[in-house]
Design an enzyme around this catalytic site. Structure first.
Site, PDB file in Angstrom:
ATOM      1  N   ARG A  28      42.181  35.331  37.446  1.00  0.00           N
ATOM      2  CA  ARG A  28      42.496  34.153  36.657  1.00  0.00           C
ATOM      3  C   ARG A  28      44.001  33.950  36.584  1.00  0.00           C
ATOM      4  O   ARG A  28      44.759  34.920  36.463  1.00  0.00           O
ATOM      5  CB  ARG A  28      41.931  34.287  35.237  1.00  0.00           C
ATOM      6  CG  ARG A  28      40.434  34.143  35.150  1.00  0.00           C
ATOM      7  CD  ARG A  28      39.916  34.445  33.762  1.00  0.00           C
ATOM      8  NE  ARG A  28      40.077  35.862  33.427  1.00  0.00           N
ATOM      9  CZ  ARG A  28      39.695  36.392  32.287  1.00  0.00           C
ATOM     10  NH1 ARG A  28      39.143  35.649  31.363  1.00  0.00           N
ATOM     11  NH2 ARG A  28      39.868  37.683  32.049  1.00  0.00           N
ATOM     12  N   SER A  41      44.002  45.539  36.658  1.00  0.00           N
ATOM     13  CA  SER A  41      43.018  46.445  36.047  1.00  0.00           C
ATOM     14  C   SER A  41      42.531  47.515  37.013  1.00  0.00           C
ATOM     15  O   SER A  41      41.327  47.707  37.216  1.00  0.00           O
ATOM     16  CB  SER A  41      41.843  45.627  35.506  1.00  0.00           C
ATOM     17  OG  SER A  41      42.332  44.674  34.603  1.00  0.00           O
ATOM     18  N   ASP A  98      43.781  45.183  31.891  1.00  0.00           N
ATOM     19  CA  ASP A  98      43.034  44.213  31.081  1.00  0.00           C
ATOM     20  C   ASP A  98      42.781  44.724  29.665  1.00  0.00           C
ATOM     21  O   ASP A  98      42.781  43.951  28.700  1.00  0.00           O
ATOM     22  CB  ASP A  98      41.707  43.823  31.747  1.00  0.00           C
ATOM     23  CG  ASP A  98      40.854  45.023  32.152  1.00  0.00           C
ATOM     24  OD1 ASP A  98      41.302  46.175  31.962  1.00  0.00           O
ATOM     25  OD2 ASP A  98      39.757  44.803  32.686  1.00  0.00           O
TER      26      ASP A  98
END
Length: 469
Positions: A79, A148, A201
């Site tokens: 994203r 992540s 994350d």
């Protein structure tokens, strides 16, 4: 004629008896197969029985203002996020995001190819800035990079990749500074942007959660992968030898996906999955509780039932032999099927595995298998959260004091697989007791990791000191 008639009757009777015998043998064989299939399922259920860092020193303070970006890379999608902060008491004024899928060949290709693809998508997103969403004149755009995967962090804005997980395998990135790789890619596509903060994350979710709610003590990711982080008293960290932060607290990145123990309820299917994975012997906890693997575990059990008990007939369905063809969203859809004939289960089997003819009895067994796999993952997730709560001494009510402990939760597995999340929450109550669990709040933090990364970029902005002086 009488003899002929008798002879014919005998022949007919023999034929009927033979046919009846065939039917009986077929039923006995089918019954035997079913017993064997159920024995495989029961053995798996028994073996699944669940009887119960990184340090960030400067957190957002709700004083940051301006335009900041975030890039959230943690699975098969990433994203890009744009956040406008309003300074003291202004909070997040506006946020926009775009989700981009990563082509499978880039997950096992070269480092340049992957980061060029990401940088191009980021540049295209930057090009859509609307009115009022531009950086101040003379200021460089700044980015929080949520990455992540396990890294050895060398500063707030640099870290070397230790290993890939979640299906990625790009050898020339291992050991390299991932911020450096992204920065070079941004330069190649002509994007002028500085990475101000590198976080995973979980850290991003924790930072975002605490920005809105000071009662947030930990963050947990339950999505494609899994991890947890929590806020610890700096004096309680024996490995830390540097200067203590003014707040007296530090954020600990647990990397709990790599936890392994002889007490984990591992089965032959888990062991085989691990051996055949891109990272054998690693991320064991992640491989039994995260969205990347739950559907695959179901497929492996079904395959054994098909091979050893002819669960789907005399021929093993060819598609059932394909690893990861049955994804966790498919498993969730079957698990949540409440129709009287379990038509969703039948539809998924037909569309994904090309298995057309299944009885209601078979479909019920498949739903039960999904329940076993999901329950194990949910209960183990709850046990991990309880471990954090116990470490922080919040597993008891002291002198009638009611102290709220909020867990910021992010990830599609928790958000979309309701039977998983419900089981996890009920297990928390079971392990902590009613009185303590009443003070534990699980708060879904949609896109918390991305927003948190942007907030951390703001709190570590290169322009912050000049503004404060």
């Amino acid at each position: 004629m009488g003899k002929v008639a008798v002879g014919a009757a005998v022949v007919c009777s023999a034929a009927v008896c033979a046919a009846a015998a065939l039917v009986v043998r077929h039923r006995m064989r089918c019954s035997g197969r079913w017993v064997r299939a159920m024995a495989i399922l029961r053995e798996f259920e028994e073996n699944c029985g669940t009887h119960i860092g990184t340090v960030i020193r400067k957190s957002p303070r709700q004083e940051e203002n301006g335009l900041f970006y975030a890039l959230d890379l943690g699975g098969t999608n990433f994203r890009v996020i744009r956040v406008l902060l309003g300074g003291r008491d202004g909070g997040v004024v506006k946020q926009e995001f775009e989700e981009v899928s990563i082509p499978p060949h880039l997950m096992t290709g070269s480092s340049d190819a992957l980061f060029d693809y990401i940088a191009t998508a980021l540049a295209n997103f930057v090009a859509t800035e609307g009115e009022g969403l531009h950086p101040s004149p003379g200021k460089q755009r700044e980015l929080g990079f949520t990455f992540s995967f396990p890294v050895r962090q060398t500063s707030i804005s640099s870290g070397n990749l230790i290993k890939w997980t979640k299906g990625f395998s790009i050898d020339d990135t291992v050991g390299e500074d991932v911020v450096g790789e992204l920065t070079k890619a941004m330069e190649r596509v002509g994007l002028d942007m500085r990475v101000s903060a590198l976080v995973n994350d979980t850290i991003g979710t924790l930072a975002g959660g605490r920005y809105y709610n000071p009662d947030v003590i930990a963050a947990v990711i339950l999505g494609t992968g899994t991890n947890a982080a929590y806020v610890e008293r700096a004096q309680a960290i024996p490995k830390w030898h540097g200067l203590l932060p003014k707040s007296g607290e530090m954020v600990i990145n647990m990397e709990w996906g790599n936890f392994r123990s002889s007490h984990l309820p591992l089965t032959e299917y888990d062991q085989d999955l691990d051996v055949e994975s891109l990272n054998p012997g690693e991320q064991i906890f992640e491989k039994i509780i995260s969205g990347m693997y739950l559907g695959e575990i179901v497929r492996r059990v079904l395959l054994k039932m098909a091979e050893e008990a002819a669960f789907f007939g005399d021929t093993v369905p060819p598609k059932l032999k394909i690893p990861f063809i049955l994804r966790t969203p498919h498993m969730s859809a079957m698990h949540h099927d409440e129709s009287s004939d379990l038509r969703v289960v039948g539809s998924k089997l037909k569309d994904i595995l090309e298995i057309s003819h299944t009885s209601l009895k078979m479909r019920k067994a498949i739903v039960e298998l999904c329940d076993i796999v999901a329950t194990r993952g949910a209960r183990l997730s709850a046990a991990g959260i309880v471990g954090i709560i116990k470490k922080l001494g919040r597993d008891a009510v002291k002198d009638g004091e009611k102290q709220k402990s909020v867990i910021a939760m992010d990830g599609g597995l928790y958000e979309h697989y309701s039977k998983f999340s419900s089981c996890m929450e009920s297990t928390l109550k079971e392990l902590l007791g009613e009185e303590v669990s009443d003070n534990i709040v699980i708060k879904l933090s949609n896109d918390g990791s991305g927003i948190g990364a942007a907030l951390l970029a703001a709190s570590h902005s290169q322009y912050l000191e000049g503004e404060e002086s």
